[in-house]
Design a protein around this motif. Structure first.
Motif, short mmCIF file in Angstrom:
data_model
loop_
_atom_site.label_atom_id
_atom_site.label_comp_id
_atom_site.label_asym_id
_atom_site.label_seq_id
_atom_site.Cartn_x
_atom_site.Cartn_y
_atom_site.Cartn_z
N GLY A 84 0.82 -1.21 0.00
CA GLY A 84 0.00 0.00 0.00
C GLY A 84 0.85 1.25 0.00
N VAL A 85 0.37 2.27 -0.72
CA VAL A 85 1.13 3.52 -0.85
C VAL A 85 1.30 4.20 0.51
CG1 VAL A 85 1.11 5.84 -1.85
CG2 VAL A 85 0.58 3.87 -3.28
N LEU A 86 0.23 4.39 1.25
CA LEU A 86 0.31 5.08 2.53
C LEU A 86 1.23 4.32 3.49
CD1 LEU A 86 -0.50 7.30 4.51
CD2 LEU A 86 -2.55 5.96 5.07
N ASP A 87 1.05 3.01 3.57
CA ASP A 87 1.88 2.21 4.46
C ASP A 87 3.35 2.21 4.02
OD1 ASP A 87 -0.19 1.60 6.19
OD2 ASP A 87 -0.74 -0.22 5.10
N ALA A 88 3.58 2.25 2.72
CA ALA A 88 4.96 2.29 2.22
C ALA A 88 5.61 3.64 2.54
CB ALA A 88 4.99 2.01 0.72
N VAL A 89 4.85 4.73 2.42
CA VAL A 89 5.38 6.04 2.80
C VAL A 89 5.75 6.03 4.28
CG1 VAL A 89 4.78 8.47 3.18
CG2 VAL A 89 4.22 7.38 1.00
N LEU A 90 4.87 5.46 5.10
CA LEU A 90 5.14 5.40 6.54
C LEU A 90 6.30 4.47 6.87
CD1 LEU A 90 1.49 5.58 7.80
CD2 LEU A 90 3.23 7.37 7.91
N ALA A 91 6.54 3.48 6.03
CA ALA A 91 7.70 2.60 6.21
C ALA A 91 8.99 3.39 6.03
CB ALA A 91 7.64 1.43 5.24
N ILE A 92 8.98 4.38 5.16
CA ILE A 92 10.14 5.25 4.98
C ILE A 92 10.28 6.20 6.17
CG2 ILE A 92 11.10 7.16 3.60
CD1 ILE A 92 9.74 5.77 1.14
N VAL A 93 9.16 6.73 6.61
CA VAL A 93 9.14 7.74 7.66
C VAL A 93 9.51 7.17 9.03
CG1 VAL A 93 7.53 9.22 8.96
CG2 VAL A 93 7.51 9.24 6.45
N ARG A 94 9.00 5.98 9.36
CA ARG A 94 9.15 5.44 10.72
C ARG A 94 10.61 5.39 11.21
NH1 ARG A 94 6.34 2.88 14.42
NH2 ARG A 94 4.51 2.65 13.10
N PRO A 95 11.56 4.83 10.46
CA PRO A 95 12.94 4.79 10.97
C PRO A 95 13.54 6.19 11.18
CG PRO A 95 12.71 3.35 9.07
CD PRO A 95 11.45 4.11 9.19
N ILE A 96 13.11 7.14 10.39
CA ILE A 96 13.60 8.52 10.55
C ILE A 96 13.06 9.09 11.85
CG2 ILE A 96 13.54 10.85 9.59
CD1 ILE A 96 13.50 9.44 6.79
N VAL A 97 11.78 8.84 12.12
CA VAL A 97 11.19 9.30 13.38
C VAL A 97 11.90 8.61 14.55
CG1 VAL A 97 9.09 9.37 14.79
CG2 VAL A 97 8.96 9.87 12.34
N LEU A 166 7.71 18.90 11.00
CA LEU A 166 6.94 19.64 12.00
C LEU A 166 6.44 18.72 13.11
CD1 LEU A 166 4.94 22.15 9.79
CD2 LEU A 166 6.75 22.66 11.42
N SER A 167 6.03 17.53 12.76
CA SER A 167 5.57 16.59 13.79
C SER A 167 6.70 16.23 14.75
CB SER A 167 5.01 15.31 13.14
OG SER A 167 3.82 15.61 12.45
N MET A 168 7.91 16.06 14.22
CA MET A 168 9.05 15.70 15.08
C MET A 168 9.56 16.90 15.89
SD MET A 168 11.32 13.01 12.81
CE MET A 168 11.71 14.15 11.49
N ALA A 169 9.47 18.09 15.34
CA ALA A 169 10.09 19.25 15.97
C ALA A 169 9.16 20.05 16.88
CB ALA A 169 10.66 20.19 14.90
N ALA A 170 7.85 19.93 16.70
CA ALA A 170 6.90 20.76 17.44
C ALA A 170 7.01 20.56 18.94
CB ALA A 170 5.48 20.45 16.97
N SER A 171 7.05 21.65 19.65
CA SER A 171 7.14 21.60 21.12
C SER A 171 5.98 20.83 21.74
CB SER A 171 7.19 23.01 21.69
OG SER A 171 8.37 23.66 21.27
N VAL A 172 4.81 20.96 21.16
CA VAL A 172 3.64 20.27 21.72
C VAL A 172 3.75 18.75 21.59
CG1 VAL A 172 2.07 22.22 21.38
CG2 VAL A 172 2.29 20.50 19.58
N ASN A 173 4.67 18.27 20.75
CA ASN A 173 4.83 16.83 20.53
C ASN A 173 6.00 16.23 21.30
OD1 ASN A 173 2.66 16.97 18.82
ND2 ASN A 173 3.84 16.80 16.95
N ILE A 174 6.66 17.01 22.15
CA ILE A 174 7.86 16.52 22.83
C ILE A 174 7.61 15.23 23.58
CG2 ILE A 174 9.42 17.00 24.77
CD1 ILE A 174 9.65 19.84 23.78
N ALA A 175 6.48 15.11 24.25
CA ALA A 175 6.21 13.93 25.08
C ALA A 175 5.65 12.75 24.30
CB ALA A 175 5.25 14.31 26.21
N LEU A 176 5.40 12.93 23.00
CA LEU A 176 4.80 11.85 22.22
C LEU A 176 5.81 10.74 21.93
CD1 LEU A 176 2.58 13.74 19.61
CD2 LEU A 176 1.94 12.86 21.87
#
Length: 195
Positions: A84-97, A166-176
């Motif tokens: 799946g396209v969405l899942d494949a995109v997230l497969a790229i993103v996850r290790p970076i996160v 933005l998801s990784m850097a946002a101050s509101v997401n620090i505890a996520l």
């Protein structure tokens, strides 16, 4: 051709600097470490340290760039096995996160240095090249969907990159957690994709 003695010595010093910075940043966070501590741990003078890097931010880029390249390669390999396209995109993103969240303050500082640093400086340039490679990998996955035009794939990949940063850097997401960040990115990317 083998390196000469001078080049080997320079490389050995650089390796010691990277190892020292990597260890100290991981243990204490980049903001709590001084260049003097790094120089001491690398067994060099601070003047010598500044021959290799001009700022602590450049040093963080030097340390983190290799880790981000590894994360991207892992993500690319994972994406090849996901249909799946969405899942494949997230497969790229996850290790970076995951890479970014090992030491959250370092990850956020790395992103800030990457975005706001001098693009002409080699380590900043290398970081921006990693971003471009990430966007190319995401665009390749997006092209699997025949509804996504060639030019749109690159634009969408750029947007995915911005969402991820933005998801990784946002101050509101620090505890996520990593999973919560990935789910945040998933929700935003899902809206972008053709339905």
């Amino acid at each position: 051709m083998p390196l000469g003695r001078r080049e080997r010595n320079k490389q050995e010093k650089l390796d010691r600097i990277v190892a020292a910075a990597s260890e100290l940043f991981a243990e204490h966070g980049v903001d709590e470490v001084t260049t003097q501590q790094i120089a001491d741990k690398a067994d060099i003078g601070t003047g010598t340290l500044f021959l290799y890097v001009k700022t602590k931010g450049e040093l963080l880029l030097l340390v983190q760039n290799a880790k981000y390249v590894e994360a991207l390669e892992r993500g690319r390999a994972d994406a090849e096995t996901v249909p799946g396209v969405l899942d494949a995109v997230l497969a790229i993103v996850r290790p970076i996160v995951e890479c970014n969240r090992i030491q959250i303050d370092n990850g956020r500082t790395y992103l800030r240095e990457m975005v706001f640093g001098d693009p002409e400086e080699p380590r900043h340039g290398a970081a921006l090249a990693i971003v471009a490679q990430t966007e190319e990998a995401v665009a390749a996955v997006l092209r699997r969907d025949e509804r996504v035009a060639e030019g749109d794939a690159a634009t969408l990949a750029h947007i995915v990159s911005a969402v991820m940063f933005l998801s990784m850097a946002a101050s509101v997401n620090i505890a996520l957690s990593v999973e919560e960040i990935v789910q945040d990115i998933r929700g935003q990317v899902e809206v972008l994709l053709p339905h």
